[in-house]
Design a protein around this motif. Sequence first.
Motif, mmCIF file in Angstrom:
data_model
loop_
_atom_site.group_PDB
_atom_site.id
_atom_site.type_symbol
_atom_site.label_atom_id
_atom_site.label_comp_id
_atom_site.label_asym_id
_atom_site.label_seq_id
_atom_site.Cartn_x
_atom_site.Cartn_y
_atom_site.Cartn_z
ATOM 1 N N GLU A 27 43.477 20.677 -15.749
ATOM 2 C CA GLU A 27 43.255 21.565 -15.117
ATOM 3 C C GLU A 27 44.814 22.462 -15.574
ATOM 4 O OE1 GLU A 27 42.208 21.029 -10.800
ATOM 5 O OE2 GLU A 27 42.648 19.179 -11.485
ATOM 6 N N LEU A 28 44.460 23.852 -16.021
ATOM 7 C CA LEU A 28 45.708 24.462 -16.432
ATOM 8 C C LEU A 28 46.028 25.099 -15.044
ATOM 9 C CD1 LEU A 28 47.700 25.624 -18.242
ATOM 10 C CD2 LEU A 28 46.723 26.815 -18.534
ATOM 11 N N ALA A 29 47.352 25.130 -14.389
ATOM 12 C CA ALA A 29 47.727 26.265 -13.319
ATOM 13 C C ALA A 29 48.663 27.259 -13.719
ATOM 14 C CB ALA A 29 48.487 25.287 -12.295
ATOM 15 N N LEU A 30 48.144 28.403 -13.594
ATOM 16 C CA LEU A 30 49.269 29.926 -13.320
ATOM 17 C C LEU A 30 49.903 30.525 -12.727
ATOM 18 C CD1 LEU A 30 46.251 29.809 -15.996
ATOM 19 C CD2 LEU A 30 47.372 30.997 -17.299
ATOM 20 N N ASP A 31 50.627 31.640 -12.594
ATOM 21 C CA ASP A 31 50.898 32.499 -11.827
ATOM 22 C C ASP A 31 49.756 33.306 -12.594
ATOM 23 O OD1 ASP A 31 51.793 33.872 -13.861
ATOM 24 O OD2 ASP A 31 54.667 33.319 -12.987
ATOM 25 N N GLN A 32 50.864 34.623 -11.031
ATOM 26 C CA GLN A 32 49.126 36.043 -11.381
ATOM 27 C C GLN A 32 49.447 36.890 -12.745
ATOM 28 O OE1 GLN A 32 52.097 35.027 -9.240
ATOM 29 N NE2 GLN A 32 53.894 37.026 -9.147
ATOM 30 N N ASN A 33 50.965 36.232 -13.737
ATOM 31 C CA ASN A 33 51.139 36.869 -14.491
ATOM 32 C C ASN A 33 50.879 36.514 -15.435
ATOM 33 O OD1 ASN A 33 52.517 39.211 -13.684
ATOM 34 N ND2 ASN A 33 54.133 37.800 -12.668
ATOM 35 N N GLY A 34 50.010 34.550 -15.079
ATOM 36 C CA GLY A 34 49.660 34.543 -16.884
ATOM 37 C C GLY A 34 50.005 33.349 -16.977
ATOM 38 N N LYS A 35 51.632 32.987 -16.593
ATOM 39 C CA LYS A 35 53.187 32.547 -16.708
ATOM 40 C C LYS A 35 52.269 30.996 -16.350
ATOM 41 C CE LYS A 35 56.058 31.765 -17.654
ATOM 42 N NZ LYS A 35 57.794 31.494 -19.350
ATOM 43 N N PHE A 36 51.968 29.697 -17.035
ATOM 44 C CA PHE A 36 51.732 28.486 -17.184
ATOM 45 C C PHE A 36 52.907 27.765 -16.254
ATOM 46 C CE2 PHE A 36 50.218 27.966 -21.584
ATOM 47 C CZ PHE A 36 48.964 28.841 -21.713
ATOM 48 N N LEU A 37 52.152 27.332 -14.573
ATOM 49 C CA LEU A 37 53.118 26.404 -14.287
ATOM 50 C C LEU A 37 52.982 25.008 -14.458
ATOM 51 C CD1 LEU A 37 51.711 28.634 -10.799
ATOM 52 C CD2 LEU A 37 53.933 28.553 -12.164
ATOM 53 N N ALA A 38 51.677 23.924 -14.577
ATOM 54 C CA ALA A 38 51.058 22.942 -13.841
ATOM 55 C C ALA A 38 50.108 22.352 -15.198
ATOM 56 C CB ALA A 38 51.697 22.713 -12.866
ATOM 57 N N LEU A 39 50.113 21.692 -15.871
ATOM 58 C CA LEU A 39 48.497 21.148 -16.341
ATOM 59 C C LEU A 39 48.265 19.395 -15.934
ATOM 60 C CD1 LEU A 39 47.095 21.117 -18.774
ATOM 61 C CD2 LEU A 39 48.460 20.157 -20.176
ATOM 62 N N LYS A 40 47.281 19.441 -15.744
ATOM 63 C CA LYS A 40 47.222 18.074 -15.520
ATOM 64 C C LYS A 40 45.799 17.952 -16.074
ATOM 65 C CE LYS A 40 45.641 15.535 -11.234
ATOM 66 N NZ LYS A 40 44.300 15.904 -9.861
ATOM 67 N N VAL A 41 46.395 17.098 -16.694
ATOM 68 C CA VAL A 41 45.122 15.722 -18.022
ATOM 69 C C VAL A 41 44.353 14.791 -17.617
ATOM 70 C CG1 VAL A 41 44.311 15.502 -20.709
ATOM 71 C CG2 VAL A 41 45.938 17.435 -19.282
ATOM 72 N N VAL A 42 43.099 14.599 -17.481
ATOM 73 C CA VAL A 42 42.951 13.021 -16.779
ATOM 74 C C VAL A 42 40.924 12.816 -18.273
ATOM 75 C CG1 VAL A 42 41.433 11.369 -15.044
ATOM 76 C CG2 VAL A 42 42.800 13.253 -14.461
ATOM 77 N N THR A 43 42.146 11.594 -19.104
ATOM 78 C CA THR A 43 41.187 10.939 -19.880
ATOM 79 C C THR A 43 40.250 9.822 -19.779
ATOM 80 O OG1 THR A 43 41.796 13.244 -21.314
ATOM 81 C CG2 THR A 43 41.500 10.728 -22.398
ATOM 82 N N LEU A 44 39.612 9.606 -20.288
ATOM 83 C CA LEU A 44 38.942 8.576 -20.198
ATOM 84 C C LEU A 44 39.028 8.369 -22.043
ATOM 85 C CD1 LEU A 44 37.373 8.974 -17.713
ATOM 86 C CD2 LEU A 44 36.436 6.800 -17.842
ATOM 87 N N ALA A 45 39.206 6.970 -22.450
ATOM 88 C CA ALA A 45 39.417 7.093 -24.328
ATOM 89 C C ALA A 45 38.872 5.531 -24.120
ATOM 90 C CB ALA A 45 41.299 7.050 -24.615
ATOM 91 N N ASN A 46 38.146 6.181 -25.137
ATOM 92 C CA ASN A 46 37.241 4.528 -26.016
ATOM 93 C C ASN A 46 37.894 3.466 -27.088
ATOM 94 O OD1 ASN A 46 34.597 2.927 -26.561
ATOM 95 N ND2 ASN A 46 32.864 4.781 -26.687
ATOM 96 N N MET A 47 37.315 2.942 -26.436
ATOM 97 C CA MET A 47 38.841 1.971 -27.062
ATOM 98 C C MET A 47 36.972 1.059 -28.750
ATOM 99 S SD MET A 47 41.568 1.280 -27.113
ATOM 100 C CE MET A 47 41.685 3.062 -27.908
ATOM 101 N N GLY A 48 36.267 0.550 -28.062
ATOM 102 C CA GLY A 48 35.594 0.247 -28.837
ATOM 103 C C GLY A 48 35.351 -1.255 -27.933
ATOM 104 N N GLY A 49 34.890 -2.204 -29.089
ATOM 105 C CA GLY A 49 34.947 -3.662 -28.434
ATOM 106 C C GLY A 49 35.960 -4.448 -28.398
ATOM 107 N N TYR A 50 37.158 -3.873 -29.064
ATOM 108 C CA TYR A 50 38.237 -4.515 -29.127
ATOM 109 C C TYR A 50 39.384 -3.855 -29.196
ATOM 110 C CZ TYR A 50 35.138 -8.672 -30.047
ATOM 111 O OH TYR A 50 33.827 -9.660 -30.040
#
Lengths: 795, 267
Positions: A305-328
Amino acid sequence: MSNVIGIGAAPRRKEDFRFLTGRGNYVADIKRVDMTFGVFIRSQHGHAVIRGIDKVPALALPGVHAVLTGDDVAADGLGSLPCGWGIHGSDGLPMKEPPFPMLAQGKVRFVGDMVAFVIADTLELARAAAEAVVIDYEVLPSVVGVLEAVRPGAPQLFDDVPNNLCCDWELGDKVAVATAFKKAAHVARLSLVNNRLIGNPMEPRAAVAESNGGTGHYTLWTTSQFPHVVRFLMSALVLKIPEQKMRVVAPDVGGGFGVKQFHYGEEAVITWAAKRVGRPIKWVADRSEGFISDRHGRDHVTEAELALDQNGKFLALKVVTLANMGGYLSTFGPNIPTNLYGPLLSGVYTTPAIYCNVKVVFTNTVPVDAYRGAGRPEATFVVERLVDVAAKEMGIDRVELRRRNIIAKESYPYQTPVLVEYDSGDPMGCLEGALAEADVAGFAERKAASERDGKFRGLGYSTYVEACGLAPSRFAGRLGARGGLYESATVRVHPTGQVTVLIGTHNHGQGHETTFAQIVSEKLGVAFDNVDIVFGDTDRVQFGMGTYGSRSLVVGGAALSKASDKVVLKGKKIAAHLLEASEHDIQFEAGVFSVAGTDRSKTFQEIAGAAYVPHDYPLEILEPGLEEQAYYDPVNFTYPGGCHIAEVEIDPETGIVALEKYTAVDDVGTVINPMIVEGQLHGGIVQGVGQALYENAVYDDVSGQLLSGSFMDYTMPRADHLPNMTIKTHSTLCTHTPMGVKGCGEVGTIGSPAAVINSVVDALSHLGVLHVDMPATPNRIWRIIQNATMPLAAE
Amino acid sequence: MRSFAFHRPTTLYEMSALLGGVADSMPLAGGMTLLPTIKQRLAAPAALIDLSKIPQLSGISAQADVLTVGAMTRHVDVAESELARSKIPLLASLAAGIGDPAVRNRGTIGGSVANNDPSADYPAAVLALDAMVVTDRREIAADAFFRGLFETALDPGEIITALRFPVPSAGGYAKFKSPASRYAVVGVCVAKKAGKVRVAVTGAGPGVFRVAAMEAALERTFTPEAIAAIKLDAENLSSDIHADAEYRAHLVTVMAKKAVMSALQTS
């Protein structure tokens, strides 16, 4: 001086003569007296308990020396394969780190997991014996996807890793991000998948091992990007062999892309087995074996998710990821989706607040580790896709939105909210350069022409930055690295003035023998042809961390530069003595030592001669010889980046995406050899295009079988998939590396997937499409068009 | 790969004697499928009977309105044959699009037809052109020859010696190739002769098949538009990681239209 080929020149590559004339020396070319052959028996199941292994029928066959299993490993008291990074979760606790046995013990956890090693007089006998080994499996349910693996009731890979969760990692300021989101005029949201990839270097992995019963020494020839690290990990932690008795050689290696930068179980097993059977052993993977045992790359599921103000300036970024490690956990496994991912989420933008949460998850798949770009293509894809979604939703032009948020050239050094400080860069300059090179002004006309043919045309941008030159050891140590990340080089000047360089990086296609020779030729004024680069042998090269993470020139080249400077410094002392002048009055330029303001001088060759025949030499204060060594530990990462612009045409009838134009303007710092840099960018871009349009490692979610287990089903990008590309550099100099270099090995792969997918989405934007997952295959595109254009069903 | 005996007969008589007399033997044409299968230890014949040195099995000839292609004729030879190009252009262009240059330099028409891979190109042409499959024992009409996934009317030990293609008045082949393997995800061959039209589809199902609805429509009007609205039922079509059944059904119509277009352009 004649034949000096220095920095900025583009000589043909030194190494190509032996490759193009069939005189390379690869591991598979190595033959030893009394050599035997080994075959690994690999699990055919994604998840199973090993109830029993009957070796007897195999051992009864002629020419069979041994069938070794996990029980034999345990009986010999050997260690498991170490993970080079120990990260911590948001709860402060260390990651779950179950053992990774070199041969499976009690259980197999992915198709390809090694169960036994069979050694026989010939490869055919070993294969026949492998087929005769009877393994009794109790097959368990497999789980291959991250979303499924963390669900309650999912099959559990390890008894002591609940919910298959290795680590719940976070970075950034969660509170500041939450506050910023409350003030946002607009929030752009995106769910995406970063597809699993298989590196597929041209040369499959291979190893030859032998042990000398008389001295207790071992030699392992292996297809490795970092032989010294293999020696350390294997001798100290796995096999408990004294490090000074272990020699590891990585001779010519046919491509790596990260796949060969891990310590693999095969290396440890074959070295141990060579001692057990008392004969040298060779193992060469076939392509099918590579698909199910070479470490895979990427494989993320992300909500951003990216939060922006009314002029399009980036205010904040939130990233939630699940990353696959495989078996070991593979050598760098948990580091890739965390430390090489989260810190890149600022991109080239002034986003003031960022929070990133990564759940690192075990599944019944091949272990996942670094693959060209490693974490940074994933981060770039999240940021650059999200910027396009925000632009579309807010009705702001995509380029304009980037301009409003890009870090100005004057703002460097720039401290991001996610640990890293960019030392230098000019992303706006790269963007403007790329806009001109890509003829963006003429796009509307090209799009109209496509429309007349019934085709959709799209343009996509990726303005990106990456962190490479791995890595400042102290910083990496704080992040969980268990080793150093410096590099070493020795410049050995021979009595003739000719030079051998011994360096700890490894050349497997990057052109180091050429680039490094240019540095020495420039620094010492020695003829390019009089410089040889030696690498890949722990008995010849002092030490090294190897080649990965675009570090060879940045870190290794820096060590080489420092060692060359030391040679000049000592040369000046010798020259001062011979020329009867003060050391401070000696100048060195273009291979000549001279006394400032006079015509008295000595050539580099004369100084080298004097150093080795010290008849007239200041022996009281100076040692004879002319050989200098330097270790270099970088003070920061380097931050290459740039702007890539892709242009595609889509045939709505078939869904085929044709890449029509590709433009890259990249900032890689000082360019030593422009031909090699262009080649690195070209190859990197093709690998990124491969991820965006073609490549996909697919598992059957019931059986855990790899469905894309051969080139019949795993689509590699081919020459006829690609247009001619426009590749330019727009460099600012790195402020902390000795030559201003930033690295170029991975930028192409990092910038390109987002550019290509952004162009695909743009081509479909009139249908309301906001996102397309990779790879954008014809079937997937056709389905998206169908869904977008299908009349709403009347209820 | 296990060791095996290798025989290379130079006459049909010698070939038959070997095939009948050598236990556990397999005939070897171009080897494009058989050799990888042996290398992967999925097949382990005791002997291979190489058919490449029997002169009668190779070559392209034409009599009246029939083009005869010897079973051991390589794809590259069909692709480059002036005779094939002038008599049945679709056959030459189909051959030019099989696999890659290495495959075209080794693979043979007889091997492809006998193997009847569900994604191979040649079976579509054999079926659409109503070719006669000539063996060392008999002649088999195309409609009776293909029997689904890797199955044909060939008896054990029976060898294809030639394919006889009636020259159509118009014909075209269009394929959507897998970007990975270059096999047909869907390939459609359309041929028109004496007012009759045959439409054969490869890649889409477990074996090559005809589409009666398209044939009837094209017999009425031989244009792409005539079949634009004809959609196959996806139920019986193949589905894999590259193409689901619905997409394949759609591609059959798209490729059939292209094949008709190509037929109109070359006739």
